[in-house]
Write a protein that holds these residues in place. Sequence first.
Motif, PDB file in Angstrom:
ATOM      1  N   GLY A  27       0.967  51.856  53.168  1.00 33.84           N
ATOM      2  CA  GLY A  27       0.973  50.595  53.896  1.00 33.84           C
ATOM      3  C   GLY A  27       0.623  49.385  53.044  1.00 33.84           C
ATOM      4  O   GLY A  27       0.051  48.410  53.537  1.00 33.84           O
ATOM      5  N   LYS A  28       1.006  49.425  51.779  1.00 32.54           N
ATOM      6  CA  LYS A  28       0.718  48.304  50.874  1.00 32.54           C
ATOM      7  C   LYS A  28       1.505  47.062  51.290  1.00 32.54           C
ATOM      8  O   LYS A  28       2.467  47.121  52.062  1.00 32.54           O
ATOM      9  CB  LYS A  28       1.043  48.675  49.423  1.00 32.54           C
ATOM     10  N   TYR A  29       1.113  45.932  50.723  1.00 32.83           N
ATOM     11  CA  TYR A  29       1.703  44.638  51.037  1.00 32.83           C
ATOM     12  C   TYR A  29       3.196  44.630  50.695  1.00 32.83           C
ATOM     13  O   TYR A  29       3.606  45.035  49.602  1.00 32.83           O
ATOM     14  CB  TYR A  29       0.951  43.558  50.249  1.00 32.83           C
ATOM     15  N   CYS A  30       4.004  44.151  51.621  1.00 36.34           N
ATOM     16  CA  CYS A  30       5.470  44.209  51.496  1.00 36.34           C
ATOM     17  C   CYS A  30       5.994  43.513  50.241  1.00 36.34           C
ATOM     18  O   CYS A  30       6.917  44.007  49.593  1.00 36.34           O
ATOM     19  CB  CYS A  30       6.122  43.601  52.733  1.00 36.34           C
ATOM     20  N   ILE A  31       5.420  42.365  49.904  1.00 35.25           N
ATOM     21  CA  ILE A  31       5.889  41.630  48.729  1.00 35.25           C
ATOM     22  C   ILE A  31       5.623  42.442  47.464  1.00 35.25           C
ATOM     23  O   ILE A  31       6.473  42.497  46.562  1.00 35.25           O
ATOM     24  CB  ILE A  31       5.240  40.232  48.649  1.00 35.25           C
ATOM     25  N   ASP A  32       4.498  43.104  47.387  1.00 39.99           N
ATOM     26  CA  ASP A  32       4.191  43.955  46.231  1.00 39.99           C
ATOM     27  C   ASP A  32       5.182  45.115  46.139  1.00 39.99           C
ATOM     28  O   ASP A  32       5.646  45.456  45.046  1.00 39.99           O
ATOM     29  CB  ASP A  32       2.754  44.492  46.314  1.00 39.99           C
ATOM     30  N   ILE A  33       5.519  45.677  47.271  1.00 40.83           N
ATOM     31  CA  ILE A  33       6.508  46.761  47.315  1.00 40.83           C
ATOM     32  C   ILE A  33       7.857  46.241  46.834  1.00 40.83           C
ATOM     33  O   ILE A  33       8.527  46.867  46.004  1.00 40.83           O
ATOM     34  CB  ILE A  33       6.617  47.362  48.730  1.00 40.83           C
ATOM     35  N   SER A  34       8.251  45.086  47.342  1.00 43.20           N
ATOM     36  CA  SER A  34       9.535  44.494  46.968  1.00 43.20           C
ATOM     37  C   SER A  34       9.617  44.242  45.467  1.00 43.20           C
ATOM     38  O   SER A  34      10.647  44.520  44.833  1.00 43.20           O
ATOM     39  CB  SER A  34       9.762  43.190  47.730  1.00 43.20           C
ATOM     40  N   LYS A  35       8.533  43.724  44.889  1.00 39.97           N
ATOM     41  CA  LYS A  35       8.520  43.478  43.449  1.00 39.97           C
ATOM     42  C   LYS A  35       8.720  44.766  42.664  1.00 39.97           C
ATOM     43  O   LYS A  35       9.443  44.780  41.647  1.00 39.97           O
ATOM     44  CB  LYS A  35       7.211  42.803  43.035  1.00 39.97           C
ATOM     45  N   GLN A  36       8.115  45.843  43.112  1.00 44.89           N
ATOM     46  CA  GLN A  36       8.269  47.126  42.427  1.00 44.89           C
ATOM     47  C   GLN A  36       9.686  47.677  42.596  1.00 44.89           C
ATOM     48  O   GLN A  36      10.240  48.288  41.672  1.00 44.89           O
ATOM     49  CB  GLN A  36       7.229  48.138  42.924  1.00 44.89           C
ATOM     50  N   ILE A  37      10.272  47.463  43.755  1.00 43.34           N
ATOM     51  CA  ILE A  37      11.671  47.880  43.966  1.00 43.34           C
ATOM     52  C   ILE A  37      12.585  47.112  43.018  1.00 43.34           C
ATOM     53  O   ILE A  37      13.474  47.704  42.380  1.00 43.34           O
ATOM     54  CB  ILE A  37      12.091  47.674  45.436  1.00 43.34           C
ATOM     55  N   LEU A  38      12.365  45.803  42.898  1.00 47.36           N
ATOM     56  CA  LEU A  38      13.192  44.993  41.996  1.00 47.36           C
ATOM     57  C   LEU A  38      13.016  45.421  40.539  1.00 47.36           C
ATOM     58  O   LEU A  38      13.988  45.436  39.774  1.00 47.36           O
ATOM     59  CB  LEU A  38      12.869  43.508  42.174  1.00 47.36           C
ATOM     60  N   ALA A  39      11.800  45.795  40.164  1.00 47.31           N
ATOM     61  CA  ALA A  39      11.566  46.291  38.801  1.00 47.31           C
ATOM     62  C   ALA A  39      12.333  47.592  38.568  1.00 47.31           C
ATOM     63  O   ALA A  39      12.908  47.797  37.493  1.00 47.31           O
ATOM     64  CB  ALA A  39      10.070  46.494  38.566  1.00 47.31           C
ATOM     65  N   SER A  40      12.376  48.451  39.579  1.00 48.48           N
ATOM     66  CA  SER A  40      13.132  49.706  39.469  1.00 48.48           C
ATOM     67  C   SER A  40      14.621  49.439  39.334  1.00 48.48           C
ATOM     68  O   SER A  40      15.308  50.072  38.521  1.00 48.48           O
ATOM     69  CB  SER A  40      12.881  50.593  40.698  1.00 48.48           C
ATOM     70  N   ILE A  41      15.116  48.499  40.118  1.00 53.37           N
ATOM     71  CA  ILE A  41      16.533  48.125  40.039  1.00 53.37           C
ATOM     72  C   ILE A  41      16.868  47.614  38.641  1.00 53.37           C
ATOM     73  O   ILE A  41      17.911  47.962  38.071  1.00 53.37           O
ATOM     74  CB  ILE A  41      16.888  47.086  41.125  1.00 53.37           C
ATOM     75  N   SER A  42      15.982  46.803  38.079  1.00 54.66           N
ATOM     76  CA  SER A  42      16.201  46.269  36.733  1.00 54.66           C
ATOM     77  C   SER A  42      16.324  47.401  35.707  1.00 54.66           C
ATOM     78  O   SER A  42      17.203  47.365  34.835  1.00 54.66           O
ATOM     79  CB  SER A  42      15.054  45.335  36.358  1.00 54.66           C
ATOM     80  N   LEU A  43      15.460  48.387  35.816  1.00 59.78           N
ATOM     81  CA  LEU A  43      15.535  49.527  34.899  1.00 59.78           C
ATOM     82  C   LEU A  43      16.833  50.307  35.071  1.00 59.78           C
ATOM     83  O   LEU A  43      17.433  50.750  34.083  1.00 59.78           O
ATOM     84  CB  LEU A  43      14.334  50.455  35.111  1.00 59.78           C
ATOM     85  N   LEU A  44      17.264  50.472  36.304  1.00 60.96           N
ATOM     86  CA  LEU A  44      18.525  51.186  36.544  1.00 60.96           C
ATOM     87  C   LEU A  44      19.707  50.415  35.970  1.00 60.96           C
ATOM     88  O   LEU A  44      20.630  51.016  35.398  1.00 60.96           O
ATOM     89  CB  LEU A  44      18.713  51.427  38.044  1.00 60.96           C
ATOM     90  N   LYS A  45      19.672  49.099  36.075  1.00 60.49           N
ATOM     91  CA  LYS A  45      20.740  48.286  35.486  1.00 60.49           C
ATOM     92  C   LYS A  45      20.756  48.434  33.968  1.00 60.49           C
ATOM     93  O   LYS A  45      21.823  48.563  33.358  1.00 60.49           O
ATOM     94  CB  LYS A  45      20.576  46.811  35.872  1.00 60.49           C
TER      95      LYS A  45
END
Length: 90
Positions: A27-45
Amino acid sequence: MGREEALQYLKTAKGQVEAVIKMVEDGKYCIDISKQILASISLLKKANVKILNAHLGSCVKNAINSKDTEDIDTKLKELGEIIEYLSKVI
């Protein structure tokens, strides 16, 4: 070399995705989760770029050197499909 670098990016992304899952479960803060998702997307790219560059330097180059027009056409068609797909998602 490109595949090894891509593999490292993918392994790092895997760890990040696992951490994101835990963040959501906890249940962590949504913005923190979103930032980590975007970091993962960057690595996949980045991994995708490494894989595509490896493909150009090996498979496409080998097709061109073989002078097998059918194989060359196939490789060019595949690259065209990837470029078309990328133009839709970027």
